[in-house]
Design a protein around this motif. Structure first.
Motif, PDB file in Angstrom:
ATOM      1  N   ARG A  62       0.872  -1.181   0.000  1.00  0.00           N
ATOM      2  CA  ARG A  62       0.000   0.000   0.000  1.00  0.00           C
ATOM      3  C   ARG A  62       0.902   1.222   0.000  1.00  0.00           C
ATOM      4  N   ALA A  69      -5.592   2.227  -5.552  1.00  0.00           N
ATOM      5  CA  ALA A  69      -4.319   1.566  -5.838  1.00  0.00           C
ATOM      6  C   ALA A  69      -3.221   2.569  -6.159  1.00  0.00           C
ATOM      7  N   VAL A  72      -0.059   1.672 -10.086  1.00  0.00           N
ATOM      8  CA  VAL A  72      -0.035   0.208 -10.066  1.00  0.00           C
ATOM      9  C   VAL A  72       1.310  -0.329 -10.547  1.00  0.00           C
ATOM     10  N   LEU A  75       3.452  -0.293  -7.598  1.00  0.00           N
ATOM     11  CA  LEU A  75       3.036  -1.362  -6.687  1.00  0.00           C
ATOM     12  C   LEU A  75       3.606  -2.704  -7.124  1.00  0.00           C
ATOM     13  N   LEU A  92      -2.984  -6.688   1.062  1.00  0.00           N
ATOM     14  CA  LEU A  92      -3.311  -5.671   0.069  1.00  0.00           C
ATOM     15  C   LEU A  92      -4.822  -5.561  -0.071  1.00  0.00           C
ATOM     16  N   PHE A  94      -7.607  -2.980  -2.819  1.00  0.00           N
ATOM     17  CA  PHE A  94      -7.827  -1.723  -3.524  1.00  0.00           C
ATOM     18  C   PHE A  94      -9.283  -1.584  -3.956  1.00  0.00           C
ATOM     19  N   ASP A  96     -12.159   1.044  -6.158  1.00  0.00           N
ATOM     20  CA  ASP A  96     -12.276   2.131  -7.118  1.00  0.00           C
ATOM     21  C   ASP A  96     -13.092   3.271  -6.518  1.00  0.00           C
ATOM     22  N   ASP A 102     -11.106  -2.878  -6.971  1.00  0.00           N
ATOM     23  CA  ASP A 102     -10.337  -2.577  -8.174  1.00  0.00           C
ATOM     24  C   ASP A 102      -9.655  -3.872  -8.591  1.00  0.00           C
ATOM     25  N   ALA A 105      -6.281  -3.884 -10.586  1.00  0.00           N
ATOM     26  CA  ALA A 105      -5.088  -3.603  -9.782  1.00  0.00           C
ATOM     27  C   ALA A 105      -4.709  -4.802  -8.922  1.00  0.00           C
ATOM     28  N   VAL A 106      -5.694  -5.407  -8.273  1.00  0.00           N
ATOM     29  CA  VAL A 106      -5.415  -6.579  -7.440  1.00  0.00           C
ATOM     30  C   VAL A 106      -4.785  -7.689  -8.267  1.00  0.00           C
ATOM     31  N   VAL A 109      -1.110  -7.055  -9.181  1.00  0.00           N
ATOM     32  CA  VAL A 109      -0.177  -7.211  -8.068  1.00  0.00           C
ATOM     33  C   VAL A 109       0.010  -8.682  -7.707  1.00  0.00           C
TER      34      VAL A 109
END
Length: 225
Positions: A62, A69, A72, A75, A92, A94, A96, A102, A105-106, A109
């Motif tokens: 984070r 996020a 990204v 990240l 983690l 995230f 929106d 999100d 983004a997840v 990562v």
């Protein structure tokens, strides 16, 4: 209830980690900057704590306050750096702008986590729809835990939600966020077996290190059942 409850403690330094282990913690969440509710620590901080204790370590991914996020690409780079340094467990989560997960983004990562176990943190408590979020995340590799207070306002407000969710999902409920010792018996009776403390491990405040005595008090209460 014979199963030992998991006690996770927030650690910022090797000193915190040693005290938490001495008090009976099972796992540490590694962060920095609690003024922003916990950001990713440096690789050096992770390495120092890793060398100080033999507990499981979950590293926060984070970069800024809030649940967006942000960058990204950065990240992903940070996650890869932590993997390269030997980190094997992560935290983690995230959202929106509408309060939905999100997912893009997840997924980016966790791709570099390569199957490592991870916790979706209290972004869950700020989501527009808890159940919808969980359905979207249900099949992601490595997800084994949700850190939640049942409400953005904390366990006092979210207790009934936690009790209703106990045992409903494949992933563990790790309860934290305004958690107090008096909450433990009712949560344990419902079958919840994982607990997360930060400030409760530091009776003198965040400017002071973890107290082994405070952690031991939690360990004793958790082991009573």
């Amino acid at each position: 209830m014979s199963k030992r409850a998991v006690l996770e403690v927030i650690a910022l330094t090797p000193e915190d980690a040693v005290a938490a282990q001495a008090g009976g913690a099972d796992r540490l969440e590694l962060v920095t900057d609690m003024a922003a509710d916990g950001l990713t620590p440096s690789v050096a901080a992770f390495a120092g704590i890793r060398s100080a204790v033999d507990l499981s370590l979950r590293v926060m991914l984070r970069l800024s306050d809030g649940f967006a996020a942000g960058d990204v690409d950065r990240l992903v780079r940070v996650a890869q750096e932590m993997r390269d340094a030997g980190a094997e467990e992560f935290v983690l989560g995230f959202l929106d702008a509408d309060g939905a997960v999100d997912l893009a983004a997840v997924e980016r990562v966790i791709e570099v986590l390569d199957g490592c176990r991870w916790t979706f943190h209290r972004a869950l408590d700020h989501a527009a729809d808890r159940d919808a979020l969980r359905k979207q995340l249900a099949d992601l590799p490595g997800l084994d835990t949700y850190l939640t207070a049942g409400s953005a306002a904390g366990v006092d407000t979210g207790l009934n939600t936690l009790l209703a969710e106990a045992g409903r999902y494949e992933q563990h409920l790790l309860v934290g966020g305004g958690l107090r010792l008096e909450h433990v018996p009712v949560l344990r009776a419902a079958g919840i077996d994982a607990f997360h403390i930060g400030g409760a491990a530091r009776p003198e405040g965040w400017e002071h290190p973890v107290s082994a005595k405070a952690v031991a008090e939690w360990r004793h209460i958790l082991d009573e059942r």
